[in-house]
Design an enzyme around this catalytic site. Structure first.
Site, PDB file in Angstrom:
ATOM      1  N   ARG A 204       0.875  -1.055  -0.028  1.00 10.17           N
ATOM      2  CA  ARG A 204       0.096   0.070  -0.070  1.00 10.17           C
ATOM      3  C   ARG A 204       0.893   1.283  -0.007  1.00 10.17           C
ATOM      4  NH1 ARG A 204      -2.311   1.338   4.338  1.00 10.17           N
ATOM      5  NH2 ARG A 204      -1.354  -0.206   5.548  1.00 10.17           N
ATOM      6  N   LYS A 349      -8.277  -2.540   1.689  1.00 10.37           N
ATOM      7  CA  LYS A 349      -8.112  -1.618   2.748  1.00 10.37           C
ATOM      8  C   LYS A 349      -8.905  -0.362   2.493  1.00 10.37           C
ATOM      9  CE  LYS A 349      -5.704  -4.330   5.693  1.00 10.37           C
ATOM     10  NZ  LYS A 349      -6.672  -4.904   6.668  1.00 10.37           N
ATOM     11  N   HIS A 368     -10.411  -4.106  13.500  1.00 13.41           N
ATOM     12  CA  HIS A 368      -9.387  -4.882  12.607  1.00 13.41           C
ATOM     13  C   HIS A 368      -8.905  -5.935  13.564  1.00 13.41           C
ATOM     14  CE1 HIS A 368      -5.217  -4.590  10.890  1.00 13.41           C
ATOM     15  NE2 HIS A 368      -5.918  -5.355  10.029  1.00 13.41           N
ATOM     16  N   SER A 386       1.524  -7.095  13.223  1.00 17.04           N
ATOM     17  CA  SER A 386       1.928  -7.974  12.578  1.00 17.04           C
ATOM     18  C   SER A 386       3.074  -8.605  13.383  1.00 17.04           C
ATOM     19  CB  SER A 386       2.838  -7.444  11.321  1.00 17.04           C
ATOM     20  OG  SER A 386       3.555  -8.404  10.445  1.00 17.04           O
ATOM     21  N   LYS A 390      -1.308 -13.057  15.814  1.00 17.85           N
ATOM     22  CA  LYS A 390      -3.291 -13.058  15.731  1.00 17.85           C
ATOM     23  C   LYS A 390      -3.532 -14.146  14.684  1.00 17.85           C
ATOM     24  CE  LYS A 390      -4.752 -10.044  12.975  1.00 17.85           C
ATOM     25  NZ  LYS A 390      -5.184  -8.584  12.334  1.00 17.85           N
ATOM     26  N   THR A 391      -3.045 -14.579  13.450  1.00 19.62           N
ATOM     27  CA  THR A 391      -3.358 -15.195  12.659  1.00 19.62           C
ATOM     28  C   THR A 391      -3.128 -16.699  13.364  1.00 19.62           C
ATOM     29  OG1 THR A 391      -2.761 -14.023  10.771  1.00 19.62           O
ATOM     30  CG2 THR A 391      -3.208 -16.431  10.214  1.00 19.62           C
ATOM     31  N   ASP A 405      -9.411 -10.980  10.062  1.00 20.36           N
ATOM     32  CA  ASP A 405      -8.903  -9.463   9.902  1.00 20.36           C
ATOM     33  C   ASP A 405      -9.963  -8.376  10.006  1.00 20.36           C
ATOM     34  OD1 ASP A 405      -6.456  -8.111   9.156  1.00 20.36           O
ATOM     35  OD2 ASP A 405      -7.360  -7.621   7.369  1.00 20.36           O
ATOM     36  N   ARG A 470       1.730 -12.428  -0.989  1.00 13.81           N
ATOM     37  CA  ARG A 470       0.397 -12.466  -0.423  1.00 13.81           C
ATOM     38  C   ARG A 470      -0.515 -13.777  -1.309  1.00 13.81           C
ATOM     39  NH1 ARG A 470      -1.459  -9.445   4.118  1.00 13.81           N
ATOM     40  NH2 ARG A 470      -0.133  -7.925   4.590  1.00 13.81           N
TER      41      ARG A 470
END
Length: 686
Positions: A204, A349, A368, A386, A390-391, A405, A470
């Site tokens: 981004r 996003k 988020h 990051s 979390k994942t 997410d 990704r």
């Protein structure tokens, strides 16, 4: 040679087998022909009673009637049958579209898309026709009456003399064909996923993101220091919009996706994405919620539209532009324009930012976060930047995944905003992340990965293109996902931090004020890098654990979070997945097995019944014991051999928290500002 072969055959007796003719039948003289096999085809000229009786025992061949086609194009047309809506009509009610013809429905659909692509100066959209321009038969002539196209009344220009082909809500298979055929850098990998390139931009561009500043947004949005919102005026937005629309209209074909955001049907948002690449269309097909055929027929006018002209740059001399890239959001017009970047994550996003604006207006909290649900219906939210896990921690085979997410928390419960997952692929392995590994199959988009030119096997450790590789895939590719992606009100709100300073406890129970404070802070600490001599951790703060995407002031989201937690009885937890026994370089990473036991104790409710004590400086409530977790690690001071160094590091981190919070301290919530005072008091005290 002939005489020799013939003599050999003539010397054999009638009825004997000869190896000279393959050993499969009686010997036959080369000068005598084999009797023809009687088939339905070569006896069709005879009457039935003229066929000899002895022919009845002959084994006929398995030929079938020829295809019903006179040309190769006609043959190809027989290969595909027309799709038809198969979704059952709910409650016995007929769709309002059922009363109109298919021809009229197609015309209205194209009319809506043409209106989306309308130039502001011409006030009308382009001529549209459905289908691939490569199929010439689908390009209509003015006199045609059986093709689905829409022709607005416009002044004669070069663009008005052409038809723009609309590739509308194509399936993954169709988009694969488009990408492979027309987009350089598109390949099918050995797992069946589509590998693509996003061009020069592989991430981004937050510095090129703009939001239109008007009377409404000036009052409602978060502006100034720390805010992700950079202003642009209405006039400049319209210049960029015109540039994007003119570019898209100049193309022979555009891809149009009509899809949804938010699995809660009561608060669903209709979005339309107009793009120039099959890659972008497939990406959004995966990331947004895919409508059923019946829902698509009833789609109508979208609530929000994205114009992705990322292959075309913005004009650097336009006011507010700082590069050839611009991602512009106009909340009043409900439109987003993308110029100068092909990175697909800008669309995902960008829409998340829109939800961060629209949902709070409905008293719905946009988050988020990851979210999962136990078999007993207990829901947990996971927040973390990051590297915090979390994942990993929200993906639990003993629990159902609601989403990884983006979520909403309304009076109906929690709901996933998206219809897919956007997972990092760098150093991906089947052993570490089996669910993500197995989700990378046909239909998945792989961005900027490197693969073997012959076998097409992906090397996930290769960073030649970018480290930000990704995978985008539909959420149903995850085996234990809950469909629909909704759940009851959360019981636990888990804030994850990877503290490389090594002074935060592995788990702390938070009061509502502390939850708000740490939610606004959005803390983690990252290792500085691999440069020689650099070992000092770097503190990272991201408001609401997603500062790049929020639209309102962080305290507004925090107040809504506390309100919902109090209303529905949720408990806040701060979980450190970072270091223990010292900072990075001297201490060690908290074992994942210990963190999982902590999370399990939170899910089961056992941790609520534990005995707690309060830490100094941060004032956190920490348990004295957790089953299968060494009790000495629960209070970080116990794991440091140098107690003086521990206190010094603790005060250093507390100072970083306080400094970060200065930008929020003067923002008053409510008329008397008492809530702001409560939040500030919940921070470190030293």
């Amino acid at each position: 040679m002939d005489n020799k072969r013939g003599g050999g055959m003539e010397g054999e007796k009638k009825g004997e087998f000869s190896f000279n003719n393959g050993g499969v039948g009686p010997a036959v003289s080369p000068r005598s022909r084999l009797p023809p096999i009687q088939t339905a085809r070569n006896v069709s000229f005879k009457k039935k009673d003229e066929i000899p009786a002895e022919d009845d025992g002959i084994c006929h061949d398995d030929s079938v009637p020829p295809v019903k086609a006179q040309t190769i194009d006609e043959l190809h047309s027989l290969q595909k049958k027309r799709s038809a809506p198969t979704t059952p009509i709910k409650d016995g009610q007929r769709s309002p579209f059922a009363t109109i013809s298919d021809e009229e429905r197609q015309r209205l659909q194209l009319q809506s898309i043409s209106a989306s692509l309308a130039s502001l100066t011409r006030e009308t959209g382009p001529k549209l026709v459905k289908g691939d321009p490569a199929r010439k038969a689908e390009t209509p002539k003015i006199s045609a009456v059986h093709h689905h196209y829409f022709t607005p009344t416009i002044s004669v220009t070069d663009s008005s003399l052409k038809f723009t082909h609309v590739l509308y809500n194509l399936s993954p298979a169709e988009l694969y064909e488009q990408a492979i055929k027309y987009e350089k850098g598109s390949f099918i990998t050995s797992s069946g996923a589509l590998a693509t390139l996003s061009g020069a931009k592989t991430g981004r561009a937050p510095r090129d993101k703009r939001v239109v500043l008007d009377e409404t947004t000036a009052e409602e949005l978060w502006w100034g220091k720390g805010s992700p919102n950079i202003e642009i005026d209405e006039h400049t937005f319209l210049i960029n919009r015109e540039r994007a629309v003119d570019y898209l209209n100049s193309l022979e074909k555009v891809f149009v996706n009509d899809q949804f955001l938010n699995w809660d049907p009561e608060h669903r948002i209709k979005v339309r994405i107009v793009s120039a690449r099959a890659y972008h269309s497939l990406f959004m097909h995966n990331m947004c919620i895919r409508p059923t055929p019946e829902e698509l027929e009833e789609f109508g006018t979208p609530d929000f539209t994205i114009y992705n002209a990322g292959q075309f740059p913005c004009n650097r001399f336009t006011h507010y532009m700082t590069s050839s890239t611009s991602v512009d959001l106009n909340l009043a017009r409900k439109e987003m324009v993308i110029l100068g970047t092909q990175y697909a994550g800008e669309m995902k996003k960008g829409l998340f930012g829109v939800m961060h604006y629209l949902m709070p207006k409905r008293q719905i909290l946009s988050l988020h976060s990851g979210c999962n649900m136990g078999k007993d219906g207990s829901v947990a939210l996971f927040f973390g930047l990051s590297g915090t896990g979390k994942t990993t921690l929200s993906t639990d085979h003993n629990r159902f995944l609601i989403g990884d997410d983006e979520h909403c928390w309304s009076d109906n419960g929690v709901s996933n905003i998206e219809g897919g997952c956007y997972a990092k692929c760098i150093d991906l392995s089947k052993e570490k992340e089996p669910d993500i590994w197995n989700a990378i199959r046909f239909g998945t988009v792989l961005e900027n990965v490197v693969f073997d030119e012959h076998t097409r096997e992906v090397d996930y450790s290769d960073k030649s293109v970018t480290e930000n590789t990704r995978a985008a895939y539909p959420i149903e590719f995850i085996p234990n996902v809950k469909i629909p992606c909704v759940g009851p009100h959360p019981r636990n709100v888990i804030l994850l931090a990877c503290d490389a300073f090594g002074v935060l406890p592995p788990v702390s129970k938070l009061s509502l004020s502390q939850t708000m404070y740490h939610f606004i802070s959005g803390y983690t600490a990252l290792v500085a890098g691999t440069e020689e001599g650099v070992k000092e951790p770097q503190a990272t703060f991201s408001a609401c654990f997603g500062a790049a995407f929020i639209m309102l002031h962080p305290t507004k989201y925090a107040a809504m979070l506390a309100e919902k937690m109090q209303k529905y009885g949720a408990t806040g937890w701060l979980v450190n997945t970072g270091w223990s026994g010292g900072s990075y370089g001297t201490g060690s990473r908290i074992k994942l097995s210990h963190t999982r036991k902590i999370i399990d104790a939170i899910h089961s409710g056992k941790l609520l019944t534990a005995n707690f004590k309060k830490t100094e400086v941060f004032g956190l409530e920490i348990p004295t014991e957790i089953e299968d977790v060494p009790p000495e690690i629960l209070d970080p001071i116990n794991t440091w051999t140098d107690k003086g160094s521990y206190k010094e590091t603790l005060l250093k981190l507390a100072g970083l928290f306080r400094k970060n919070f200065e930008v929020f301290a003067n923002y008053k919530i409510g008329k008397d500002g008492k809530l702001t005072e409560e939040i500030l008091a919940a921070g470190p005290n030293f």
